[in-house]
Scaffold this motif. Structure first.
Motif, mmCIF file in Angstrom:
data_model
loop_
_atom_site.group_PDB
_atom_site.id
_atom_site.type_symbol
_atom_site.label_atom_id
_atom_site.label_comp_id
_atom_site.label_asym_id
_atom_site.label_seq_id
_atom_site.Cartn_x
_atom_site.Cartn_y
_atom_site.Cartn_z
ATOM 1 N N CYS A 76 11.759 7.087 16.768
ATOM 2 C CA CYS A 76 13.113 7.436 17.209
ATOM 3 C C CYS A 76 13.183 7.155 18.706
ATOM 4 O O CYS A 76 12.252 7.475 19.451
ATOM 5 C CB CYS A 76 13.424 8.902 16.932
ATOM 6 N N THR A 78 16.056 5.875 22.246
ATOM 7 C CA THR A 78 17.383 5.914 22.861
ATOM 8 C C THR A 78 17.800 4.507 23.272
ATOM 9 O O THR A 78 17.033 3.798 23.936
ATOM 10 C CB THR A 78 17.372 6.829 24.094
ATOM 11 N N THR A 82 22.712 -2.953 24.937
ATOM 12 C CA THR A 82 23.240 -3.522 23.702
ATOM 13 C C THR A 82 23.674 -4.965 23.936
ATOM 14 O O THR A 82 24.094 -5.347 25.036
ATOM 15 C CB THR A 82 24.449 -2.725 23.185
ATOM 16 N N ASP A 88 28.816 -0.886 17.125
ATOM 17 C CA ASP A 88 28.647 0.440 16.529
ATOM 18 C C ASP A 88 27.570 1.285 17.204
ATOM 19 O O ASP A 88 27.311 2.410 16.778
ATOM 20 C CB ASP A 88 28.340 0.323 15.034
ATOM 21 N N LEU A 89 26.930 0.749 18.245
ATOM 22 C CA LEU A 89 25.943 1.503 19.007
ATOM 23 C C LEU A 89 26.248 1.356 20.486
ATOM 24 O O LEU A 89 26.727 0.310 20.928
ATOM 25 C CB LEU A 89 24.520 1.003 18.717
ATOM 26 N N ASP A 93 22.775 6.361 22.814
ATOM 27 C CA ASP A 93 22.660 6.790 21.422
ATOM 28 C C ASP A 93 21.191 6.929 21.025
ATOM 29 O O ASP A 93 20.365 6.068 21.336
ATOM 30 C CB ASP A 93 23.313 5.778 20.482
ATOM 31 N N ARG A 94 20.868 8.019 20.330
ATOM 32 C CA ARG A 94 19.540 8.149 19.733
ATOM 33 C C ARG A 94 19.559 7.451 18.374
ATOM 34 O O ARG A 94 20.508 7.601 17.610
ATOM 35 C CB ARG A 94 19.140 9.601 19.561
ATOM 36 N N VAL A 95 18.493 6.714 18.084
ATOM 37 C CA VAL A 95 18.460 5.931 16.848
ATOM 38 C C VAL A 95 17.092 6.009 16.182
ATOM 39 O O VAL A 95 16.065 6.131 16.837
ATOM 40 C CB VAL A 95 18.798 4.442 17.106
ATOM 41 N N LYS A 159 21.979 5.451 13.949
ATOM 42 C CA LYS A 159 22.281 6.546 14.869
ATOM 43 C C LYS A 159 21.868 7.899 14.277
ATOM 44 O O LYS A 159 22.046 8.149 13.086
ATOM 45 C CB LYS A 159 23.766 6.555 15.212
#
Length: 379
Positions: A76, A78, A82, A88-89, A93-95, A159
């Protein structure tokens, strides 16, 4: 333009990473330069990454991997950058990172079987970084999370809701979704069934929890390390059986001499696959969850295939369709139906990955969580 300028433009981000250069040789923490973010990519700071048995298999050469490589795939992180086409991110955002990136267009993806995507693992064969000598470095299982940062397709990043911790989210990247999914999706265990789980690493203990979620009436856990008996019981096993020459008889005795309805091999060797098959009742299902070597052959005779009428099924990534299935896993975590904290038996930094792999090879420990940047991530 100078060569150095070109390299800096194409590989602009310098990070620390644990690099394996030769199969069987210890990893070393080195500096690598990540490739530039493409239009459909994201650059992610790795907050927490788990040390998985697949990483051990890759590091030791049981599974093929171009080298040198940065392994690690259960993570996981951050988003810190992009690509121009990513909508969409966003930064911050944590992913959860996926080690099978669904292309969305192959026959499997169109059938809704994204875990079988024929293009999903190809990026592991493509360099994603350069080492200090300017030589290519490859991402283990496409992710390369044993590093401070990585670059992946945006389609490989899902996400994470604000109420799911980073540590829990990391485990949902592989161990939990593979083990629980093997039980609830791949084999589709029915309520009231008997279940056997062979191999109590992270995936195996997740399978034990999956059996409990599925409403199994009897859950039998098998491992070579008796120290895991207590944790197996805590996570839902009714019985623990030591893996030795008496295992088959013990399982038969616990199931009225018939064998279990469903057996899950979470090791991935010809021996344990045969054991899972042999401890399954006539008409039952044996599911291969662990990843074995291509030269480790399993044999069956024609008569037994007819006589026992068992189903033998393989399992890839717990049959995970991430964008539709992960919300269900998030709900399990919220409701306390999955105990992920109990599966974590160690923590450390990049330099601690190699000791964690050795511990795993010796059958000790469950999951070591690595924080590459040295910070505590509990959100």
């Amino acid at each position: 333009m100078s060569t150095d300028s070109t390299v800096n433009a194409e590989y602009p981000t310098e990070v620390l990473a644990a690099v394996v250069r030769e199969a069987g040789e210890p990893m070393r923490v080195e500096r690598v330069r990540l490739r530039a973010v493409g239009p459909a990519d994201v650059r992610v700071r790795i907050d927490v990454t788990g040390v998985c048995h697949s990483d051990l298999s890759l590091a030791r050469g049981v599974l093929a991997q171009p080298l040198p490589a940065v392994l690690g795939h259960e993570a996981c992180g951050t988003v810190v950058e992009t690509g121009s086409e990513v909508t969409d991110l966003s930064e911050g955002d944590r992913v959860i990172l996926l080690w099978i990136t669904p292309c969305g267009t192959c026959a499997f993806c169109e059938r809704g079987e994204s875990w079988m995507c024929v293009n999903g693992s190809r990026r592991a064969q493509e360099p994603y970084a350069l080492d200090e000598q300017g030589e290519p470095v490859y991402p283990g299982l496409t992710v390369g999370s044993f590093a401070e940062q990585t670059v992946v397709p945006a389609a490989a990043a899902v996400k994470v809701p604000e109420d799911i911790s980073t540590r829990d989210a990391a485990l949902l990247g592989c161990a939990v979704t593979t083990g629980v999914g093997a039980v609830t999706k791949t084999a589709a265990v029915t309520e009231g069934s008997s279940v056997l789980v062979i191999g109590l690493g992270g995936v195996g203990l997740a399978a034990v929890q999956g059996a409990r979620l599925a409403g199994a009436s009897t859950v039998i856990a098998v491992d070579r390390n008796s120290d895991k008996a207590g944790l197996a019981a805590k996570l839902g096993a009714d019985h623990f059986v030591l893996a030795d020459e008496n295992t088959k008889k013990a399982v038969r005795d616990l199931t009225g001499k018939q064998g279990v309805d469903y057996a899950f091999d979470c090791v991935g060797s010809s021996r344990t696959i045969r054991d899972a098959w042999g401890m399954t009742r006539r008409g039952g299902t044996a599911c291969v969850v662990g990843i074995g070597g291509k030269d480790d052959t399993v044999t069956f005779n024609a008569l037994e295939l007819f006589h026992f009428a068992r189903t033998l099924v393989g399992c890839v990534a717990g049959s995970l369709n991430a964008h539709t299935d992960l919300p269900r896993y998030f709900d399990h975590v919220r409701k306390g139906e999955l105990d992920l904290a109990a599966m974590v038996t160690g923590s450390g930094a990049l330099a601690d990955i190699e000791p964690a792999l050795r511990e795993m090879a010796e059958g000790r420990g469950i999951r070591t969580l690595i924080t590459p940047d040295g910070a505590e991530h509990t959100a």
